[in-house]
Design a protein around this motif. Sequence first.
Motif, mmCIF file in Angstrom:
data_model
loop_
_atom_site.group_PDB
_atom_site.id
_atom_site.type_symbol
_atom_site.label_atom_id
_atom_site.label_comp_id
_atom_site.label_asym_id
_atom_site.label_seq_id
_atom_site.Cartn_x
_atom_site.Cartn_y
_atom_site.Cartn_z
ATOM 1 N N ASN A 82 51.260 40.180 38.644
ATOM 2 C CA ASN A 82 50.626 39.291 39.622
ATOM 3 C C ASN A 82 49.219 38.934 39.140
ATOM 4 O OD1 ASN A 82 49.230 38.230 41.914
ATOM 5 N ND2 ASN A 82 50.742 39.185 43.268
ATOM 6 N N VAL A 83 49.078 37.755 38.558
ATOM 7 C CA VAL A 83 47.822 37.370 37.932
ATOM 8 C C VAL A 83 46.707 37.200 38.963
ATOM 9 C CG1 VAL A 83 46.672 35.637 36.500
ATOM 10 C CG2 VAL A 83 49.021 36.312 35.982
ATOM 11 N N ASP A 84 47.021 36.676 40.134
ATOM 12 C CA ASP A 84 45.987 36.531 41.168
ATOM 13 C C ASP A 84 45.407 37.893 41.557
ATOM 14 O OD1 ASP A 84 46.298 33.791 41.241
ATOM 15 O OD2 ASP A 84 47.757 33.838 42.871
ATOM 16 N N ASP A 85 46.293 38.888 41.725
ATOM 17 C CA ASP A 85 45.816 40.231 42.058
ATOM 18 C C ASP A 85 45.043 40.839 40.892
ATOM 19 O OD1 ASP A 85 46.928 40.016 44.537
ATOM 20 O OD2 ASP A 85 48.633 41.351 44.150
ATOM 21 N N ILE A 86 45.476 40.545 39.658
ATOM 22 C CA ILE A 86 44.760 41.048 38.483
ATOM 23 C C ILE A 86 43.334 40.505 38.461
ATOM 24 C CG2 ILE A 86 44.600 40.771 35.961
ATOM 25 C CD1 ILE A 86 47.642 41.137 35.857
ATOM 26 N N ILE A 87 43.155 39.244 38.807
ATOM 27 C CA ILE A 87 41.811 38.653 38.853
ATOM 28 C C ILE A 87 40.960 39.355 39.901
ATOM 29 C CG2 ILE A 87 40.510 36.567 39.416
ATOM 30 C CD1 ILE A 87 42.845 34.967 38.185
ATOM 31 N N ASP A 88 41.538 39.623 41.073
ATOM 32 C CA ASP A 88 40.801 40.322 42.131
ATOM 33 C C ASP A 88 40.386 41.730 41.681
ATOM 34 O OD1 ASP A 88 41.058 38.153 43.818
ATOM 35 O OD2 ASP A 88 42.813 38.964 44.867
ATOM 36 N N VAL A 89 41.314 42.446 41.068
ATOM 37 C CA VAL A 89 41.017 43.796 40.584
ATOM 38 C C VAL A 89 39.943 43.745 39.498
ATOM 39 C CG1 VAL A 89 41.942 45.764 39.291
ATOM 40 C CG2 VAL A 89 43.273 44.768 41.168
ATOM 41 N N SER A 90 40.018 42.749 38.630
ATOM 42 C CA SER A 90 39.037 42.613 37.559
ATOM 43 C C SER A 90 37.632 42.446 38.125
ATOM 44 C CB SER A 90 39.383 41.416 36.672
ATOM 45 O OG SER A 90 40.636 41.589 36.062
ATOM 46 N N GLN A 91 37.513 41.652 39.168
ATOM 47 C CA GLN A 91 36.204 41.452 39.793
ATOM 48 C C GLN A 91 35.671 42.751 40.383
ATOM 49 O OE1 GLN A 91 37.181 38.260 42.500
ATOM 50 N NE2 GLN A 91 36.760 36.665 40.971
ATOM 51 N N SER A 92 36.546 43.516 41.053
ATOM 52 C CA SER A 92 36.128 44.806 41.617
ATOM 53 C C SER A 92 35.724 45.776 40.508
ATOM 54 C CB SER A 92 37.263 45.416 42.445
ATOM 55 O OG SER A 92 37.595 44.594 43.548
ATOM 56 N N MET A 93 36.498 45.784 39.452
ATOM 57 C CA MET A 93 36.219 46.673 38.322
ATOM 58 C C MET A 93 34.853 46.363 37.724
ATOM 59 S SD MET A 93 38.513 47.054 34.844
ATOM 60 C CE MET A 93 39.973 47.503 35.787
ATOM 61 N N VAL A 94 34.575 45.088 37.488
ATOM 62 C CA VAL A 94 33.296 44.691 36.897
ATOM 63 C C VAL A 94 32.147 45.016 37.846
ATOM 64 C CG1 VAL A 94 31.914 42.732 36.108
ATOM 65 C CG2 VAL A 94 34.311 42.930 35.420
ATOM 66 N N ASN A 95 32.332 44.753 39.135
ATOM 67 C CA ASN A 95 31.281 45.059 40.108
ATOM 68 C C ASN A 95 30.917 46.539 40.082
ATOM 69 O OD1 ASN A 95 30.979 42.455 41.089
ATOM 70 N ND2 ASN A 95 32.528 42.697 42.676
#
Length: 482
Positions: A82-95
């Motif tokens: 799920n690429v949309d969820d991957i983008i959301d997780v990536s943002q949380s990870m970077v934050n």
Amino acid sequence: MRFVPAQSLVPGMILARNIISRKQAFMLAKGTQLTAKYVNYLQGKGYLGAYIEDDLSKDVVIHETIETETFEAGVEAVAEGNVDDIIDVSQSMVNQIASSSAISVDMVDLRSYDDYTFHHSVNVGIYAVAVGKEMGLSYEELEELAVAALCHDLGKSKIPAEILNKPGKLTDEEYATIKNHSKFSYDILYDNDAISATVRQAVLMHHENENGTGYPLGRTGDEIPKLAKIIHACDVYDALTSKRSYKDPYPHEKAHDYLEGGKDTLFDHSVVDAIHAVIPAYPPGIDVKLSNGEEAIVIDQSDQPRRPIIRLKHRNVKVDLSNDHAYRDITIVASGIATIIKDEPVEVLNEKRNTEDRRKLVMIVDDSPISLMQTKAAIGQDYEVVAIANGIEAISFIKEKSVPDLIIMDVEMPVLNGISAVRSIRDSGFTEIPVIFLTASCDRETVMKGKAVGASDYIIKPASPTYLRERVMITLEGEIDR
């Protein structure tokens, strides 16, 4: 808390950290007392080990690099593609990583064979963002790096499981199939407007080597995007330290040695330096053995990465290896993860051997007696070795005496150089012998000539014994990662 390898777990130990499989199909909560049933399950499922509580390690504090919920969401997003969820997780990870005042990725991941591919992608994402932060990447670059790292292996969903998990070396056809996965990952992302061209290029080229021997495009140096270089090194590091159905895990310090040995041939040197800075060679909570025979547990890092602060087990004494005068000549000779690999008596190993398990023959061809001696010393314990001083003698040996399982060939030699010698060997019908060039010649033209005659690898002198030994093993036994 301290980390205990799966093979050393015993009933009665108390878990210091949750062990949760995907979708919580299996869960052992912090505080659970291990039973024989639980120990057998963890060992059978291929878990690397577990963190446990005991008096010796009660003051060892290990901080999660990202929140557990973010990690689990990342595993699920990758598993479902799920690429949309991957983008959301990536943002949380970077934050979470970007907002931390200091980053040290020192938690050993707890995962089974079944969860490997999904956990691996999240681990690579964590390593990559921490490394990117150390290298001074902008917030926007870190976000793209995180997305690319989480997506880098999506294409493995198109690779048959029997190839991904095959115990033993892949055939040439199977390895060719594996090498398609980066292109498959790129294709999955191609039509998604939320994914930038930068991310897609990083995913496509995460197996490119600095010297042009990687895939799928054979790019070199500056032709490889910076994000791809970071993912490449982090990908290999996590694969090295993971337990798979076809390989045992490397101790962390040996994985660091491997990356160091591959500087400027496989990996970008600045990326390797950043990995050394943010991933401890001896993570807190790991058991170690010292050169004086004492056993200890790592309790914290010091200002010298290979000389951490430890606690001696037999005396319960804290020692800072970086400045304790009494221990200035004492080194760490083994770490806890390595205890998974059990030594067996020679007679037991011989009993297990059949005709297919014979010691493999490695031919070393080099006009320098010192180089011959050093190379033989690095690999001679694991393989039968024949040392030959020039290319002409090597050709005669193969034709008249025995065909080696591997040739390690110098390039610059009198009368017949290594490139010409290998070309002659190929022209004589010996097309399947793998060749590693071990040479001081590192210009692009020579590397490309080596690639043209079918070299499996290209190693620059002087090579560390650890790196050389592991590259030989990979060539003969199989790839680190699939």
